[in-house]
Design a protein around this motif. Structure first.
Motif, short mmCIF file in Angstrom:
data_model
loop_
_atom_site.label_atom_id
_atom_site.label_comp_id
_atom_site.label_asym_id
_atom_site.label_seq_id
_atom_site.Cartn_x
_atom_site.Cartn_y
_atom_site.Cartn_z
N ILE A 143 -23.04 -16.29 11.35
CA ILE A 143 -23.93 -16.69 10.26
C ILE A 143 -23.12 -16.97 8.99
N GLY A 144 -22.10 -16.17 8.77
CA GLY A 144 -21.34 -16.24 7.53
C GLY A 144 -21.52 -14.95 6.75
N ASP A 145 -20.91 -14.87 5.61
CA ASP A 145 -20.95 -13.67 4.78
C ASP A 145 -21.66 -14.01 3.47
N LEU A 146 -22.84 -13.43 3.30
CA LEU A 146 -23.64 -13.78 2.12
C LEU A 146 -23.05 -13.23 0.82
N THR A 147 -22.32 -12.12 0.91
CA THR A 147 -21.65 -11.62 -0.28
C THR A 147 -20.55 -12.58 -0.70
N LEU A 148 -19.80 -13.10 0.28
CA LEU A 148 -18.77 -14.09 -0.04
C LEU A 148 -19.38 -15.33 -0.66
N GLU A 149 -20.53 -15.75 -0.15
CA GLU A 149 -21.18 -16.94 -0.71
C GLU A 149 -21.53 -16.71 -2.19
N ARG A 150 -21.95 -15.51 -2.52
CA ARG A 150 -22.25 -15.20 -3.93
C ARG A 150 -20.97 -15.23 -4.76
N VAL A 151 -19.89 -14.67 -4.20
CA VAL A 151 -18.62 -14.66 -4.92
C VAL A 151 -18.14 -16.08 -5.19
N LEU A 152 -18.17 -16.92 -4.17
CA LEU A 152 -17.68 -18.29 -4.33
C LEU A 152 -18.58 -19.09 -5.27
N ALA A 153 -19.89 -18.88 -5.19
CA ALA A 153 -20.80 -19.60 -6.09
C ALA A 153 -20.59 -19.17 -7.54
N SER A 154 -20.13 -17.94 -7.74
CA SER A 154 -19.97 -17.39 -9.09
C SER A 154 -18.58 -17.61 -9.67
N THR A 155 -17.65 -18.13 -8.87
CA THR A 155 -16.27 -18.31 -9.35
C THR A 155 -16.18 -19.17 -10.61
N PRO A 156 -17.01 -20.22 -10.78
CA PRO A 156 -16.94 -20.98 -12.03
C PRO A 156 -17.29 -20.16 -13.28
N LEU A 157 -17.85 -18.96 -13.09
CA LEU A 157 -18.21 -18.12 -14.23
C LEU A 157 -17.06 -17.20 -14.65
N ARG A 158 -15.88 -17.43 -14.10
CA ARG A 158 -14.73 -16.56 -14.37
C ARG A 158 -14.48 -16.39 -15.87
N ASP A 159 -14.48 -17.47 -16.63
CA ASP A 159 -14.23 -17.37 -18.07
C ASP A 159 -15.29 -16.52 -18.76
N ARG A 160 -16.52 -16.65 -18.33
CA ARG A 160 -17.60 -15.86 -18.93
C ARG A 160 -17.39 -14.38 -18.63
N TYR A 161 -17.05 -14.07 -17.39
CA TYR A 161 -16.82 -12.67 -17.02
C TYR A 161 -15.67 -12.08 -17.85
N ARG A 162 -14.60 -12.85 -18.00
CA ARG A 162 -13.44 -12.35 -18.75
C ARG A 162 -13.80 -12.15 -20.23
N ALA A 163 -14.63 -13.03 -20.76
CA ALA A 163 -15.06 -12.88 -22.15
C ALA A 163 -15.90 -11.61 -22.32
N THR A 164 -16.79 -11.37 -21.38
CA THR A 164 -17.64 -10.17 -21.45
C THR A 164 -16.80 -8.90 -21.34
N LEU A 165 -15.78 -8.94 -20.48
CA LEU A 165 -14.91 -7.78 -20.29
C LEU A 165 -13.96 -7.55 -21.47
N GLY A 166 -13.81 -8.56 -22.33
CA GLY A 166 -12.86 -8.45 -23.43
C GLY A 166 -11.43 -8.65 -22.97
N THR A 167 -11.25 -9.40 -21.90
CA THR A 167 -9.91 -9.61 -21.34
C THR A 167 -9.08 -10.52 -22.23
N GLY A 168 -9.67 -11.61 -22.69
CA GLY A 168 -8.94 -12.56 -23.53
C GLY A 168 -7.76 -13.17 -22.80
N ALA A 169 -6.62 -13.22 -23.48
CA ALA A 169 -5.42 -13.82 -22.90
C ALA A 169 -4.59 -12.81 -22.11
N ARG A 170 -5.10 -11.59 -21.97
CA ARG A 170 -4.38 -10.58 -21.21
C ARG A 170 -4.50 -10.82 -19.70
#
Length: 540
Positions: A143-170
């Motif tokens: 069938i596939g892995d539905l958790t992986l599908e969520r991860v891959l669909a959400s990958t374009p949100l990487r910059d948003r996640y890093r901003a929320t975490l306060g990662t910045g240029a680190r």
């Protein structure tokens, strides 16, 4: 926890008012209390096990075959509760069988409800089921892995996640731990604190993803108490349901044991990953995690983390992910089609897509005092900050007044204050920048410099025994269409170190180059104007 895998799958029924979702807990789990609490927090309806046995269901969906699951009446859909089936649990089921594919639990008696669909993520998993339990293999499908599908669909949100975490240029370095005696958290409980002390704060950010079973065994309170040194240094401890996956997407590098969470990181990106797994009886050698751990650098000591990450070469992560997951895409609709066929219903007309992962919460604790190490080079002043008390003392102690304890404030060489929110008082009272710096040097006689950070990003600094008050401004740098800015407190440490070494006091503007890791920032120091000195240390 199998519950969280179910929660990734249940959206296949979204928008269908013909379906009622009920939860029950198979007795015998050591993690039952947390599972029930998680369902309650989501607002799900639970059915006591005794009541669940008395009913007949149109469909029973489970992410683990263990326990008396077969006693629930109705066609069963079995889902994997991890990626790759990499572990066997000593003393449980058949010797050397992968947890989740153990024929001891897959095999049903004549009194048990049948498995109508065994949904798997890779053709090799179907082959493994066929080899161990030919009867179950009749209902096994990729069938596939539905958790992986969520991860891959959400990958374009990487910059948003890093901003929320306060990662910045680190660089965000994530540790992932499975559960049990061979896990990172049990074998290397002090590693997070060692890394938090080892890695410069302005260049690195740390996170720890802990398997929900381990969190359940310890309890969140006990876990956070054990991790206090790392959490006080700003480490992120994401939630076990969805935040862990958002943090993996945001990560720049990974430290893993033999748990399967690393495979989701590897499937989403080919970035550095190193191992702390020392071997044992749980890892199945030819599993996807076995393949990965054989081909990536081994971290022997926390002090070697940078060298270990540099030793990683692209390729092993993607290879391991390909061994765990079939080519991704449309797993949600494949599962939906199979499940609705079992129900004898037509799926709703609306399309469904993987739900995007939410933004993770930032670190609950942020260091407010730093041991600042200073190195003066031909290229400029190198500033390396570590949370106070985590390592050796530096050139000076820099402390944020009002955020750190009074004992640290009285030991500070540099004391600074950030803008406060505007008061809601009917008659407000606020310090000016000049007023507060004068007050700080008077109230804290051991302090050499006091500075007020202004809402504009500029700082006003007063150095003991200097008549002049200074305005300090760190200029941003441009990198490939992006702008990189440093915390003004870093610039203050660079100026403080320069003024300490300088004789006599400067009477005109000066420019310093401040080195943070591989970056150089230009800092302008000049005499402050009366207008700047009179600014209120308060947010606008």
């Amino acid at each position: 926890m199998a519950l969280y895998r179910l929660l990734d799958v249940l959206p296949v029924f979204s928008g269908d008012d013909r379906i009622t979702r009920l939860f029950t807990l198979v007795p015998g789990s050591d993690f039952g209390a947390d599972a029930l609490s998680a369902i309650d927090a989501l607002g799900g309806r639970t059915v006591p096990w005794s009541e669940a046995l008395a009913r007949t269901y149109d469909l029973v969906v489970a992410a683990s075959p263990k326990g008396d699951l077969g006693l629930l009446r109705g066609p069963h859909v079995l889902l994997p509760h991890g990626a790759g089936f990499n572990k066997s649990i000593p003393g449980e089921g058949s010797a050397d069988s992968a947890s989740g594919l153990d024929p001891t639990y897959l095999r049903r008696t004549d009194h048990d409800a049948p498995i109508a669909l065994h949904a798997l993520a890779h053709p090799n998993q179907v082959a493994r089921v066929t080899a161990t339990d030919p009867q179950d293999s009749q209902h096994a499908k990729v069938i596939g892995d539905l958790t992986l599908e969520r991860v891959l669909a959400s990958t374009p949100l990487r910059d948003r996640y890093r901003a929320t975490l306060g990662t910045g240029a680190r660089k965000l370095l994530v540790l992932v731990s499975t559960w049990g005696p061979e896990s990172l958290i049990q074998r290397h409980p002090g590693l997070p604190a060692l890394l938090a002390a080892q890695l410069p704060h302005d260049e690195n950010q740390l996170a720890l993803v802990v398997h929900p079973n381990e969190r359940s065994l310890l309890g969140t309170y006990e876990l956070t108490e054990r991790l206090t040194p790392a959490l006080d240094a700003g480490m992120i401890l994401p939630d076990s349901h969805e935040e862990w996956a958002s943090v993996l997407i945001a990560a720049d590098a990974l430290i893993t044991d033999h748990g399967s969470a690393a495979l989701y990181y590897c499937a989403a990106q080919d970035r550095p990953v190193v191992s702390v797994y020392r071997g044992g009886g749980e890892l199945i050698p030819d599993s996807p995690m076995g393949v990965l751990l054989d081909r990536i650098p081994q971290l022997e000591r926390a002090e070697d983390i940078i060298d270990a990450l540099r030793a990683y070469r692209p390729g092993p992560g993607q290879t391991a992910a390909q061994a765990a997951f079939a080519p991704p895409g449309d797993a949600v609709n494949r599962l939906r089609t199979e499940i609705y066929a079992l129900l004898g219903l037509a799926p709703p007309a609306h399309d469904i897509t993987p739900r995007l992962l939410p933004s993770p919460a930032p670190a609950p604790r942020v260091p407010a005092a730093f041991d600042v190490h200073v190195e003066t080079t031909a290229a400029g002043v190198r500033i390396t900050r570590h949370p106070a008390g985590s390592g050796l003392p530096g050139h000076h102690l820099a402390v944020e007044h009002g955020a750190a304890g009074e004992q640290l404030a009285r030991s500070a060489g540099l004391l600074y204050r950030r803008p406060l929110p505007v008061s809601a008082a009917p008659v407000d009272l606020a310090w000016t920048a000049d007023g507060w710096t004068r007050h700080a040097l008077s109230a804290y006689p051991g302090c050499r410099s006091a500075a007020a950070l202004l809402p504009s990003g500029e700082c006003l600094l007063r150095f003991r025994d200097h008549e002049q008050t200074y305005a300090v401004q760190a200029e941003p740098r441009s990198e490939g269409g992006r702008v990189v800015r440093i915390d003004p407190a870093v610039a203050l440490s660079a100026v403080h170190a320069w003024l300490v070494s300088l004789r006599p006091a400067p009477d005109s503007a000066a420019v310093l180059d401040c080195l943070i890791g591989e970056r150089t920032f230009r800092i302008v120091l000049r005499p402050a104007t009366d207008i700047e000195a009179a600014q209120v240390v308060q947010m606008i």
